[in-house]
Design an enzyme around this catalytic site. Sequence first.
Site, PDB file in Angstrom:
ATOM      1  N   TYR A 152      -4.901 -13.768  -1.536  1.00 33.28           N
ATOM      2  CA  TYR A 152      -4.262 -12.611  -2.189  1.00 33.28           C
ATOM      3  C   TYR A 152      -3.489 -11.821  -1.128  1.00 33.28           C
ATOM      4  O   TYR A 152      -3.609 -10.609  -1.014  1.00 33.28           O
ATOM      5  CB  TYR A 152      -5.306 -11.706  -2.866  1.00 33.28           C
ATOM      6  CG  TYR A 152      -6.348 -12.436  -3.671  1.00 33.28           C
ATOM      7  CD1 TYR A 152      -6.125 -12.758  -5.012  1.00 33.28           C
ATOM      8  CD2 TYR A 152      -7.547 -12.830  -3.096  1.00 33.28           C
ATOM      9  CE1 TYR A 152      -7.091 -13.435  -5.757  1.00 33.28           C
ATOM     10  CE2 TYR A 152      -8.508 -13.515  -3.830  1.00 33.28           C
ATOM     11  CZ  TYR A 152      -8.279 -13.816  -5.156  1.00 33.28           C
ATOM     12  OH  TYR A 152      -9.236 -14.487  -5.876  1.00 33.28           O
TER      13      TYR A 152
ATOM     14  N   GLN B  65       0.832  -1.198   0.000  1.00 29.20           N
ATOM     15  CA  GLN B  65       0.000   0.000   0.000  1.00 29.20           C
ATOM     16  C   GLN B  65       0.869   1.252   0.000  1.00 29.20           C
ATOM     17  O   GLN B  65       1.820   1.353   0.777  1.00 29.20           O
ATOM     18  CB  GLN B  65      -0.926   0.022   1.218  1.00 29.20           C
ATOM     19  CG  GLN B  65      -2.002  -1.043   1.196  1.00 29.20           C
ATOM     20  CD  GLN B  65      -3.094  -0.776   0.168  1.00 29.20           C
ATOM     21  OE1 GLN B  65      -3.056   0.201  -0.585  1.00 29.20           O
ATOM     22  NE2 GLN B  65      -4.076  -1.661   0.123  1.00 29.20           N
TER      23      GLN B  65
ATOM     24  N   ASP C  50      -8.131  -9.926  -0.246  1.00 27.76           N
ATOM     25  CA  ASP C  50      -7.663  -8.612  -0.696  1.00 27.76           C
ATOM     26  C   ASP C  50      -7.219  -8.735  -2.150  1.00 27.76           C
ATOM     27  O   ASP C  50      -6.030  -8.655  -2.456  1.00 27.76           O
ATOM     28  CB  ASP C  50      -6.503  -8.141   0.194  1.00 27.76           C
ATOM     29  CG  ASP C  50      -6.031  -6.735  -0.153  1.00 27.76           C
ATOM     30  OD1 ASP C  50      -6.730  -6.041  -0.920  1.00 27.76           O
ATOM     31  OD2 ASP C  50      -4.964  -6.336   0.342  1.00 27.76           O
TER      32      ASP C  50
ATOM     33  N   CYS D 261     -10.186  -2.376  -3.733  1.00 27.67           N
ATOM     34  CA  CYS D 261      -9.714  -1.083  -4.230  1.00 27.67           C
ATOM     35  C   CYS D 261     -10.579  -0.583  -5.382  1.00 27.67           C
ATOM     36  O   CYS D 261     -10.232   0.405  -6.023  1.00 27.67           O
ATOM     37  CB  CYS D 261      -8.249  -1.166  -4.658  1.00 27.67           C
ATOM     38  SG  CYS D 261      -7.940  -2.330  -6.000  1.00 27.67           S
TER      39      CYS D 261
ATOM     40  N   GLU E  36      -0.862 -16.564  -2.182  1.00 30.55           N
ATOM     41  CA  GLU E  36      -0.425 -15.461  -3.032  1.00 30.55           C
ATOM     42  C   GLU E  36       0.151 -16.040  -4.322  1.00 30.55           C
ATOM     43  O   GLU E  36       0.936 -16.994  -4.292  1.00 30.55           O
ATOM     44  CB  GLU E  36       0.630 -14.612  -2.321  1.00 30.55           C
ATOM     45  CG  GLU E  36       1.306 -13.552  -3.174  1.00 30.55           C
ATOM     46  CD  GLU E  36       0.328 -12.584  -3.839  1.00 30.55           C
ATOM     47  OE1 GLU E  36       0.488 -12.305  -5.046  1.00 30.55           O
ATOM     48  OE2 GLU E  36      -0.595 -12.107  -3.150  1.00 30.55           O
TER      49      GLU E  36
END
Length: 456
Positions: A309, A280, A373, A400, A330
């Site tokens: 994720y 981020q 995420d 997002c 991931e």
Amino acid sequence: MTEPQTLELTAERMTYGADSVTHDADGRAVFLSGAVTGDRVRAVVDKLSERWAHARVTEVLEASPDRVTPDCPYAGVCGGCPWAQLAYPAQAEAKRASVVDALARIGHLGLEHAEKLVAPLVSPSEPWGYRNKIELGVGRTRGGKVILGMHGAGEGGLVRVKSCMLLDRTHAGAARSVAGAVAFLSNSHGLDLERVGIRVSRRTKDVEVALWDRPGSFPRAQAAKILADAERPTSVVRVLQKGPAKARRIAGVECLSGAGSWGELVGEERMRVSAPSFFQVNTRGAEKLVELVLEALDPQKDEEAMDLYCGAGTFTVPLARRAGFVSAVESYGPAVRDLRRNLEIAGTDNVDPIGGDAGREFPDAEADVIVVDPPRAGLAADVVERLSAQPARAIAYVSCDPATLARDLARFEATGTFSPVRVTPVDLFPQTFHVETVTLLSKATRGAGTYQVRTL
């Protein structure tokens, strides 16, 4: 050729994008480039269809009460802060409204229900100077000289800047010093770099410069020295890429000097991130996301958690501190390596780091609490189905993109297993239209022909 149509319009609201929107005399939606909510403007139509038009503002006839003079002198030219001319309280209002609108229209939740679900926007950082990362584009002048700068607004080229007001204030001048050093290096050695990343941390004092390049000969020692003289970075790396422009893959990362990675402090956790890995850009914002996720899930020591994720472990590590076991998935190779390193730094031994796509490598576990995420594209339909089959009591969905979040919430609703309880918008990107959200989904129970949410 006919003359371009000129209109006098008043901007009604901001879109989820750089433009505002209004309607012409025929009721057609007109997207306005260069206007903020409440501006009365004169604009020239540059795109036209039966249902909508796009117009470029040529004159502000009457400024909106929410119009401000941006702190950044490059606003309007540089593409990094498209909402800089909109007062921050109005930005916050517009961002929450965009989440409500997406849930109502795309998620088919209805406006009244969406309004109840969406909490007030949380603003964890200052409106300026909040970023820990920027990227510089690389181009050439007509004379063939290499230049570096911020990407221009719209279809603009590169904008050479003295400083970036979005970058942490202690390093605002890094854009200029690094750009000058890399341009000199490129022109002296005939380099063909694609972009340059700069990551900074006020907390750890780390500064990393990442040179994105293609495999081949490279003046490693000279690059390290020139950048050391310009910015004194703690790490200089070269990110090697292969493949066509639209399908780049990482071939490797070379450490030219220093640590070879960037370190940051997120809450009480120390993390290291390699240049290709996502992290981020707003550290305070990342802390707020972690806080909201943990508050929503309230993981217990006897519970099993799942983190899909998971990236470099922003949520994985704090989850591991509280839950009995965490399955972390991931797909991006560099991030998986960073995840394993960060778990080692944290000293946790109750995490199973799994490399691979969340759908193909979905953990063979029965989780009590789950974090997802995903990237901007959201969750694949099969992942929603597999999550819906879990016995978990709660899911925290970090998004997002309000549009893909709304689509996925509709998919969850269709399965009848999980329903949204609360959607919290978090402003990780002031001066832009982007907004992050943390959504709590809880088990749904049947009642009188509809699904009733059982709150936690």
